[in-house]
Design a protein around this motif. Structure first.
Motif, PDB file in Angstrom:
ATOM      1  N   GLU A 164       0.871  -1.174   0.000  1.00 33.75           N
ATOM      2  CA  GLU A 164       0.000   0.000   0.000  1.00 33.75           C
ATOM      3  C   GLU A 164       0.902   1.216   0.000  1.00 33.75           C
ATOM      4  N   ILE A 165       0.714   2.032  -1.038  1.00 33.79           N
ATOM      5  CA  ILE A 165       1.579   3.198  -1.178  1.00 33.79           C
ATOM      6  C   ILE A 165       0.815   4.423  -0.694  1.00 33.79           C
ATOM      7  N   SER A 166       1.405   5.124   0.278  1.00 39.62           N
ATOM      8  CA  SER A 166       0.769   6.369   0.748  1.00 39.62           C
ATOM      9  C   SER A 166       1.505   7.529   0.133  1.00 39.62           C
ATOM     10  N   LEU A 167       0.774   8.328  -0.578  1.00 35.62           N
ATOM     11  CA  LEU A 167       1.398   9.513  -1.154  1.00 35.62           C
ATOM     12  C   LEU A 167       1.030  10.718  -0.305  1.00 35.62           C
ATOM     13  N   PRO A 168       2.013  11.450   0.188  1.00 34.84           N
ATOM     14  CA  PRO A 168       1.706  12.605   1.030  1.00 34.84           C
ATOM     15  C   PRO A 168       1.200  13.771   0.199  1.00 34.84           C
ATOM     16  N   SER A 169       0.455  13.462  -0.849  1.00 38.17           N
ATOM     17  CA  SER A 169      -0.030  14.531  -1.707  1.00 38.17           C
ATOM     18  C   SER A 169      -1.360  15.080  -1.218  1.00 38.17           C
ATOM     19  N   GLY A 170      -1.923  14.406  -0.174  1.00 34.25           N
ATOM     20  CA  GLY A 170      -3.224  14.835   0.315  1.00 34.25           C
ATOM     21  C   GLY A 170      -3.140  16.178   1.013  1.00 34.25           C
ATOM     22  N   LYS A 171      -4.295  16.716   1.378  1.00 39.36           N
ATOM     23  CA  LYS A 171      -4.338  18.020   2.043  1.00 39.36           C
ATOM     24  C   LYS A 171      -3.815  17.905   3.469  1.00 39.36           C
ATOM     25  N   LEU A 172      -3.277  19.033   3.994  1.00 44.71           N
ATOM     26  CA  LEU A 172      -2.867  19.082   5.396  1.00 44.71           C
ATOM     27  C   LEU A 172      -4.122  19.138   6.249  1.00 44.71           C
ATOM     28  N   VAL A 173      -4.221  18.258   7.212  1.00 46.80           N
ATOM     29  CA  VAL A 173      -5.366  18.331   8.109  1.00 46.80           C
ATOM     30  C   VAL A 173      -4.875  18.340   9.546  1.00 46.80           C
ATOM     31  N   ALA A 174      -5.732  18.875  10.449  1.00 49.09           N
ATOM     32  CA  ALA A 174      -5.365  18.909  11.862  1.00 49.09           C
ATOM     33  C   ALA A 174      -5.246  17.492  12.377  1.00 49.09           C
ATOM     34  N   SER A 175      -4.214  17.250  13.154  1.00 45.99           N
ATOM     35  CA  SER A 175      -4.040  15.915  13.702  1.00 45.99           C
ATOM     36  C   SER A 175      -5.064  15.684  14.804  1.00 45.99           C
ATOM     37  N   GLN A 176      -5.275  14.423  15.124  1.00 43.20           N
ATOM     38  CA  GLN A 176      -6.227  14.081  16.180  1.00 43.20           C
ATOM     39  C   GLN A 176      -5.796  14.725  17.498  1.00 43.20           C
ATOM     40  N   THR A 177      -4.476  14.716  17.732  1.00 43.71           N
ATOM     41  CA  THR A 177      -3.971  15.334  18.957  1.00 43.71           C
ATOM     42  C   THR A 177      -4.368  16.795  19.022  1.00 43.71           C
ATOM     43  N   LEU A 178      -4.176  17.494  17.900  1.00 43.55           N
ATOM     44  CA  LEU A 178      -4.502  18.917  17.884  1.00 43.55           C
ATOM     45  C   LEU A 178      -5.978  19.128  18.197  1.00 43.55           C
ATOM     46  N   LYS A 179      -6.823  18.260  17.593  1.00 42.63           N
ATOM     47  CA  LYS A 179      -8.258  18.384  17.859  1.00 42.63           C
ATOM     48  C   LYS A 179      -8.560  18.189  19.341  1.00 42.63           C
ATOM     49  N   ASP A 180      -7.913  17.177  19.932  1.00 42.48           N
ATOM     50  CA  ASP A 180      -8.127  16.926  21.362  1.00 42.48           C
ATOM     51  C   ASP A 180      -7.658  18.106  22.198  1.00 42.48           C
ATOM     52  N   VAL A 181      -6.488  18.643  21.793  1.00 43.66           N
ATOM     53  CA  VAL A 181      -5.937  19.769  22.548  1.00 43.66           C
ATOM     54  C   VAL A 181      -6.891  20.963  22.491  1.00 43.66           C
ATOM     55  N   ALA A 358       0.084  20.180  23.691  1.00 48.60           N
ATOM     56  CA  ALA A 358      -0.681  20.807  24.767  1.00 48.60           C
ATOM     57  C   ALA A 358       0.077  21.999  25.341  1.00 48.60           C
ATOM     58  N   LEU A 359       1.388  21.815  25.527  1.00 45.90           N
ATOM     59  CA  LEU A 359       2.190  22.920  26.081  1.00 45.90           C
ATOM     60  C   LEU A 359       2.147  24.125  25.156  1.00 45.90           C
ATOM     61  N   LEU A 360       2.266  23.855  23.863  1.00 45.17           N
ATOM     62  CA  LEU A 360       2.232  24.939  22.890  1.00 45.17           C
ATOM     63  C   LEU A 360       0.903  25.690  22.987  1.00 45.17           C
ATOM     64  N   ALA A 361      -0.185  24.907  23.101  1.00 46.36           N
ATOM     65  CA  ALA A 361      -1.507  25.529  23.180  1.00 46.36           C
ATOM     66  C   ALA A 361      -1.618  26.381  24.434  1.00 46.36           C
ATOM     67  N   ILE A 362      -1.083  25.875  25.537  1.00 49.51           N
ATOM     68  CA  ILE A 362      -1.159  26.636  26.794  1.00 49.51           C
ATOM     69  C   ILE A 362      -0.402  27.953  26.651  1.00 49.51           C
ATOM     70  N   ILE A 363       0.806  27.866  26.082  1.00 49.08           N
ATOM     71  CA  ILE A 363       1.601  29.088  25.905  1.00 49.08           C
ATOM     72  C   ILE A 363       0.829  30.094  25.063  1.00 49.08           C
ATOM     73  N   LEU A 364       0.282  29.623  23.945  1.00 41.42           N
ATOM     74  CA  LEU A 364      -0.428  30.533  23.042  1.00 41.42           C
ATOM     75  C   LEU A 364      -1.630  31.171  23.726  1.00 41.42           C
ATOM     76  N   VAL A 365      -2.412  30.343  24.407  1.00 34.58           N
ATOM     77  CA  VAL A 365      -3.636  30.869  25.015  1.00 34.58           C
ATOM     78  C   VAL A 365      -3.315  31.835  26.150  1.00 34.58           C
ATOM     79  N   VAL A 366      -2.353  31.467  26.989  1.00 32.95           N
ATOM     80  CA  VAL A 366      -2.001  32.348  28.102  1.00 32.95           C
ATOM     81  C   VAL A 366      -1.454  33.672  27.567  1.00 32.95           C
ATOM     82  N   TRP A 367      -0.637  33.572  26.537  1.00 36.64           N
ATOM     83  CA  TRP A 367      -0.088  34.790  25.947  1.00 36.64           C
ATOM     84  C   TRP A 367      -1.204  35.662  25.371  1.00 36.64           C
TER      85      TRP A 367
END
Ligand SMILES: Nc1ncnc2c1ncn2[C@@H]1O[C@H](COP(=O)(O)OP(=O)(O)OP(=O)(O)O)[C@@H](O)[C@H]1O
Ligand SMILES: [Mg+2]
Lengths: 381, 255
Positions: A164-181, A358-367
């Motif tokens: 199975e060949i995965s081509l990274p030609s697809g669109k950039l999407v938010a990762s599941q982690t980002l959604k959870d964060v 999560a740390l990145l999100a905290i920094i951004l939001v607090v800032w």
């Protein structure tokens, strides 16, 4: 007399540095700093840090194509497949084999430098993954594959090797982690918002009751003043974190509700104190002037007291929301829910990339909140 | 119109600010109260509209007992008595309009006005009051953006909204320069002469006293030590009221 006091001063001057040094030594012994450990674990720290600094923000929607090739195991159990001669194609050498043999899988005209996952499609239809590989710069593939007994043909059906060949030609999407964060961050922000709102609503009447200029006029007022004041300082001696731990035990670990209760209580107490100081510092002049016009008590409060305290009240409240967002990120660690809870779970399960997100999100939001609250407060002064 | 009888005020700390003070004020007078700092001028003015409760004595205005009034009755009396302050006592963060409308609160529906709803005709009245004092262009400014003289004029406009029978002015020009002092006192004089509002005003400067007062009361340590026409205040009287040590500064204004 003078002499004695001079000697005493001298002794004082000597004792003070000695006392300070003793104090320092004592604090070092108590906190047990170990610089050696900090240095010796530098490689480990570097690894953790690099993962933390590499947050999972996006994934590519992969475009997947697959190719497969029938492998007769053992030879002759089914006819050998016709080899394809053009286009993306696979071939094996030898074309068939027995369990334990090793085959070489070749791929031609495949997408270049693409991630490929190799697997068996068993005669029963099940999948057995082999490993992940990568095509070369010409789109070729060359992988050794061992034949496993489970791949033997059955009922006239043979196993296939599939890639199975995965081509990274697809669109950039938010990762599941980002959604959870983002989700848990919202929980945290709203946890702070609700706690600040409720705390403010409770703090307003308390602050009037704890303001000496309004209350210490009659006997009842003075008693209420002292009761409310002591209550406020009693509550303020408990950190939100301590209260959150207690409420997490009561309403359940990881529930934002525990955090909300804890923050509401501490907000009410500390805003109550700050508001009361603001009420105590208002100018009596306008109160006199409005009273003198024949206004009733409610009108006096509305027109002479409220305009004087509103800017302070608003600015303290926004300031406290800011503080509450910070505290509520930590409150998750003791079971209060929200982004802190997410973060503590990821750290405990060694998912440092997710923790980094999560740390990145905290920094951004607090800032961002810091910026926002200082802007809003500037507007009001 | 106003009758003060045996008025005494003792503060909780034990300070006797007014001692057995009696006097009367006729309709249309411009009565000036003089006396050293601490002699009880502010206490007296605040007893008249009951911002301070007297310890003993009785104050009546046109027959109504101010000292015995309570609740709605007291508010009814207060709205007929305007008050002007040394430090203007405007609500600094509110607009000039709101400050002037505050003067009308005693007449308005308490619930609507508490919610900030004022009838259009009251807003018009406020505009007219400001126009009369020459600051109609400041209507939407915040009170603390105005100069001292302008703020005191807003204070007078607020008082005008009360349609008062009596105006109490507690050192209304003490925070202003001499030119502004005259302009503010001229507005009070205008109200006194044209609108027949009785004025009781505390002042410090003799030239102002002689220019504006129709009658003068002198206080010393809460006791009335002088009552008469401004022209009757001579050096001797002045020393009695202000004490020996103050004479050099004050007496120059007399000459
Ligand atoms: N709220 C108060 N509590 C206790 N004592 C007070 C209070 N207000 C005034 N006094 C005292 O009462 C006396 C009279 O004060 P008052 O303010 O009436 O004087 P004043 O003539 O207005 O002085 P000034 O010219 O400085 O305004 C003073 O001794 C003062 O210290
Ligand atoms: Mg005074």
């Amino acid at each position: 007399m003078k002499r004695i006091s001079k000697i005493l001063q001298l002794i004082g001057k000597i004792l003070l540095p000695i006392g300070l040094i003793a104090f320092l030594i004592f604090s070092i012994r108590v906190t047990q700093p170990d610089l050696g450990k900090l240095i010796s674990s530098a490689p480990k720290a570097g690894d953790i840090l690099s993962q933390l600094l590499n947050p999972q923000l996006t994934t590519r929607k992969a475009e997947k194509t697959s190719l497969s090739l029938t492998i007769p195991v053992p030879c002759g159990s089914v006819p050998n497949p016709e080899p394809a001669t053009s286009g993306p194609r696979l071939s094996v050498d030898p074309v068939c084999g027995n369990p334990g043999d090793t085959l070489t899988l070749y791929g031609y005209d495949l997408p270049k430098n693409a991630n490929v996952s190799l697997r068996w499609i068993l005669p029963t239809g099940g999948l057995l993954s082999i490993r992940n590989a990568k095509t070369d710069a010409n789109g070729g593939l060359n992988e050794k594959i061992e034949i496993r007994p489970i791949t033997a043909a059955a009922d006239g059906k043979a196993a296939q090797i599939s890639i199975e060949i995965s081509l990274p030609s697809g669109k950039l999407v938010a990762s599941q982690t980002l959604k959870d964060v983002v989700d848990t961050m919202f929980v945290t922000i709203f946890m702070a918002l609700i706690a600040t709102t409720l705390g403010t609503i409770i703090a307003i009447p308390l602050s009037f009751m704890a303001a000496s200029n309004l209350m210490r006029k009659g006997k009842v007022g003075t008693i209420v003043y002292y009761i409310v004041r002591s209550l406020l300082s009693l509550i303020r001696s408990y950190e939100a974190l301590v209260l959150a731990t207690i409420f997490a035990m009561i309403v359940g670990f990881g529930s934002p509700f525990a955090g909300v209760i804890a923050l509401t209580i501490t907000t009410a107490a500390s805003l109550g104190k700050m508001f009361s100081e603001s009420v105590e510092s208002i100018d009596e002049g306008p109160i006199e002037a409005v009273t003198a016009t024949g206004a009733n008590r409610l009108q006096v409060i509305m027109y002479a007291v409220v305009p004087q305290i509103t800017p302070d009240f608003l600015s303290f409240t926004i300031y406290h929301w800011d503080i509450n967002v910070r505290i509520s990120t930590v409150i998750g660690f003791v079971g209060g829910g929200g982004i802190g809870y997410f973060l503590s779970l990821r750290i405990n399960t060694l998912q440092y990339n997710a923790a980094g997100t999560a740390l990145l999100a905290i920094i951004l939001v607090v800032w961002a909140l810091d910026f926002l609250s200082s802007e809003v407060r500037k507007q009001m002064i | 119109m106003l009758k003060v009888e045996h008025l005494t005020k003792v503060y909780p700390g034990g300070t006797v600010a007014l001692k057995d003070l009696s006097f009367e004020v006729e309709d249309g007078e411009f009565l000036v109260v003089i006396g050293l700092s601490g002699s009880g001028k502010s206490t007296l003015l605040r007893c008249i509209n009951r911002l301070i409760d007297p310890t003993e004595g009785k104050i009546t205005m046109d027959g109504a007992d101010i000292t015995a009034a309570k609740g709605a009755e007291l508010r009814h009396i207060r709205r007929q008595i305007g008050m002007i302050f040394q430090h203007f006592n405007l609500v600094k963060r509110s607009s000039v309009m709101t400050n002037v409308l505050n003067g009308r609160l005693g007449y308005l529906n308490p619930w609507l006005s508490t919610m900030g709803i004022f009838p259009a005709e009251e807003k018009k009245r406020a505009q007219q009051a400001l126009a009369r004092l020459g600051i109609e262009d400041k209507v939407h400014s915040r009170a603390d953006e105005l100069s001292g003289g302008q703020q005191q004029r807003v204070g007078i406009a607020r008082t005008l909204m009360q349609e008062p029978k009596l105006i109490l002015a507690d050192e209304p020009v003490a925070s202003l320069d001499p030119v502004l002092a005259h302009s503010i006192l001229q507005y009070l004089e205008q109200l006194n002469k044209d609108d027949k509002v009785t004025v009781i005003c505390s002042l410090h400067y003799l030239d102002l006293i002689q220019r504006y007062a129709t009658r003068v009361i002198g206080l010393k340590d809460g006791v009335k030590v002088f009552e008469g026409l401004p022209s009757e205040i001579n050096r001797v009287k002045f020393k009695e009221i202000y004490g020996e040590e103050a004479q050099d500064i004050r007496a120059t204004a007399l000459e």
